[in-house]
Design an enzyme around this catalytic site. Structure first.
Site, PDB file in Angstrom:
ATOM      1  N   ILE A  12       0.938  -1.171  -0.093  1.00 40.60           N
ATOM      2  CA  ILE A  12       0.064   0.095  -0.099  1.00 40.60           C
ATOM      3  C   ILE A  12       0.721   1.031  -0.120  1.00 40.60           C
ATOM      4  O   ILE A  12       0.640   2.238  -0.632  1.00 40.60           O
ATOM      5  CB  ILE A  12      -0.914   0.135   1.113  1.00 40.60           C
ATOM      6  CG1 ILE A  12      -1.880  -1.361   1.333  1.00 40.60           C
ATOM      7  CG2 ILE A  12      -1.994   1.282   1.260  1.00 40.60           C
ATOM      8  CD1 ILE A  12      -2.646  -1.313   0.048  1.00 40.60           C
ATOM      9  N   THR A  63       1.661  -9.054   9.280  1.00 38.76           N
ATOM     10  CA  THR A  63       0.924  -9.869   8.255  1.00 38.76           C
ATOM     11  C   THR A  63       1.109 -11.252   8.208  1.00 38.76           C
ATOM     12  O   THR A  63       0.605 -11.956   7.384  1.00 38.76           O
ATOM     13  CB  THR A  63       0.787  -9.023   7.040  1.00 38.76           C
ATOM     14  OG1 THR A  63       2.036  -9.259   6.516  1.00 38.76           O
ATOM     15  CG2 THR A  63       0.220  -7.525   7.090  1.00 38.76           C
ATOM     16  N   ASP A 103     -10.287  -8.477   5.973  1.00 41.13           N
ATOM     17  CA  ASP A 103     -11.479  -9.107   5.850  1.00 41.13           C
ATOM     18  C   ASP A 103     -11.312 -10.421   6.733  1.00 41.13           C
ATOM     19  O   ASP A 103     -12.319 -11.135   7.125  1.00 41.13           O
ATOM     20  CB  ASP A 103     -11.582  -9.770   4.298  1.00 41.13           C
ATOM     21  CG  ASP A 103     -10.309 -10.498   3.859  1.00 41.13           C
ATOM     22  OD1 ASP A 103      -9.245 -10.410   4.295  1.00 41.13           O
ATOM     23  OD2 ASP A 103     -10.357 -11.444   2.806  1.00 41.13           O
ATOM     24  N   TYR A 126      -4.168 -13.472  13.895  1.00 42.01           N
ATOM     25  CA  TYR A 126      -4.091 -12.390  12.864  1.00 42.01           C
ATOM     26  C   TYR A 126      -5.440 -11.321  12.912  1.00 42.01           C
ATOM     27  O   TYR A 126      -5.454 -10.207  13.020  1.00 42.01           O
ATOM     28  CB  TYR A 126      -3.497 -12.648  11.550  1.00 42.01           C
ATOM     29  CG  TYR A 126      -3.804 -11.456  10.542  1.00 42.01           C
ATOM     30  CD1 TYR A 126      -2.872 -10.473  10.653  1.00 42.01           C
ATOM     31  CD2 TYR A 126      -4.668 -11.700   9.508  1.00 42.01           C
ATOM     32  CE1 TYR A 126      -2.977  -9.331   9.765  1.00 42.01           C
ATOM     33  CE2 TYR A 126      -4.495 -10.538   8.571  1.00 42.01           C
ATOM     34  CZ  TYR A 126      -3.875  -9.539   8.660  1.00 42.01           C
ATOM     35  OH  TYR A 126      -3.934  -8.648   7.706  1.00 42.01           O
ATOM     36  N   TRP A 151      -7.040  -9.676   0.185  1.00 39.03           N
ATOM     37  CA  TRP A 151      -6.281 -10.475  -0.823  1.00 39.03           C
ATOM     38  C   TRP A 151      -5.566  -9.566  -1.780  1.00 39.03           C
ATOM     39  O   TRP A 151      -5.724  -9.442  -3.001  1.00 39.03           O
ATOM     40  CB  TRP A 151      -7.343 -11.337  -1.957  1.00 39.03           C
ATOM     41  CG  TRP A 151      -7.871 -12.341  -1.411  1.00 39.03           C
ATOM     42  CD1 TRP A 151      -8.243 -12.720   0.006  1.00 39.03           C
ATOM     43  CD2 TRP A 151      -8.571 -13.554  -2.055  1.00 39.03           C
ATOM     44  NE1 TRP A 151      -8.899 -13.618   0.252  1.00 39.03           N
ATOM     45  CE2 TRP A 151      -9.114 -14.357  -0.988  1.00 39.03           C
ATOM     46  CE3 TRP A 151      -8.471 -14.089  -3.297  1.00 39.03           C
ATOM     47  CZ2 TRP A 151      -9.703 -15.650  -1.193  1.00 39.03           C
ATOM     48  CZ3 TRP A 151      -9.279 -15.146  -3.324  1.00 39.03           C
ATOM     49  CH2 TRP A 151      -9.733 -15.907  -2.765  1.00 39.03           C
TER      50      TRP A 151
END
Length: 307
Positions: A12, A63, A103, A126, A151
């Site tokens: 990002i 992550t 998500d 997580y 994703w």
């Protein structure tokens, strides 16, 4: 407008720097370790204060989904305590914050797309740490935007698409989970959405939780098939896909079977929807194949189900 983003190597952050480079009057400053370390919250305020941004994007995170099962304290320190400290710094600076979430805050038992009003119920450490981060950000900074996405892939860093192309360069067949579905999301599209939302937050009171993901749903296996089809058409590596179940894969961390996200709230508020995932994927695959170092470079397997 100066935007500070946490993390210097994440998908990002890199996508934001690329997209903002084409815009007049927008500057993205990426802050990462050791100057800004989410595991060391005391570093966060000095780093952000030195930049004096008009908006903060909280993109850095822990992550490693499977590894988090054995490192819950570290995952929560980064994803919850660290994220909350970033939001507190934004509040002290008097600027809004856009925080990236996942998500995986859902358990995947719903049929159809999850809406922002659906109750979170994470299945793994997580997801729990990211949900705790959402709560911490909202408590620390009233002017917040929490974007749940899914994703994520891009031409940068480590992600499913780059791993698929690397594996296809040495394997003829790859077994991939076919009973988990979600929305593949290009980091470049997410960056475009963040920049649009940043302007709205600078001009008005938009805040709250929003879902932001690529348009359309697929499985990991069919996602990989499209990667290989797109790559093959461009002269890149490809392989056959063999479907397996999540049970067969037996990952260390449990993963939700359905993480489809409904993005109608974001579209209604900001007047923008991410493109179909196939369209964005073709663009990213084209870039990676053209720069073949992108798939030759060894990368660890991401948190998708690959054999």
């Amino acid at each position: 407008m100066r935007i500070a983003v946490t993390g210097t190597k994440g998908q990002i952050a890199l996508a934001l720097m690329e997209r903002a480079g084409a815009l007049l009057g927008v500057e993205v400053v990426a802050l990462g370790r050791p100057e800004l370390d989410l595991a060391r919250p005391e570093t966060i305020w000095p780093a952000l204060a030195s930049v004096r941004p008009r908006l903060v994007v909280s993109a850095a995170a822990y992550t490693a989904v499977d590894r988090a099962e054995g490192e819950p304290t570290l995952a929560h320190r980064i994803n919850a305590t660290g994220a909350g400290a970033v939001a507190e710094a934004a509040f002290r600076l008097g600027v809004p914050i856009i925080h990236l979430s996942t998500d995986y805050v859902f358990d995947g038992k719903k049929q159809g797309g999850y809406r922002e009003t659906d109750a979170p119920a994470p299945l793994n450490v997580y997801g729990a740490s990211k949900l705790a981060g959402e709560i911490a950000v909202a408590a620390a900074a009233p002017r917040h935007l929490i974007l749940r996405t899914s994703w994520v892939y891009s031409p940068f860093g480590t992600n499913f698409v780059k791993t698929m192309l690397r594996l296809a360069s040495v394997r003829k067949e790859i077994a991939i989970v076919a009973d988990q579905c979600g929305n593949p999301s290009s980091a470049l599209d997410i960056a475009d959405a963040i920049l649009r939302a940043a302007v709205a937050m600078d001009e008005g009171p938009a805040c709250g939780i929003y879902h932001l993901a690529g348009t359309g749903t697929t499985s990991w296996a069919d996602f990989a098939r499209h990667v290989f089809s797109s790559s093959r058409a461009r002269g890149g590596p490809w392989a056959e896909v063999r479907d397996i179940t999540a049970t067969e894969f037996a990952a260390q961390a449990a993963r939700p079977l359905n993480t489809q996200l409904s993005t109608t709230k974001f579209a209604a508020t900001f007047g923008w929807t991410m493109p179909p995932w196939q369209q964005s994927l073709d663009e990213v695959v084209g870039r990676i194949v053209q720069d073949d170092a992108g798939w030759h470079t060894p990368t660890p397997l991401p948190c998708a189900a690959i054999r």
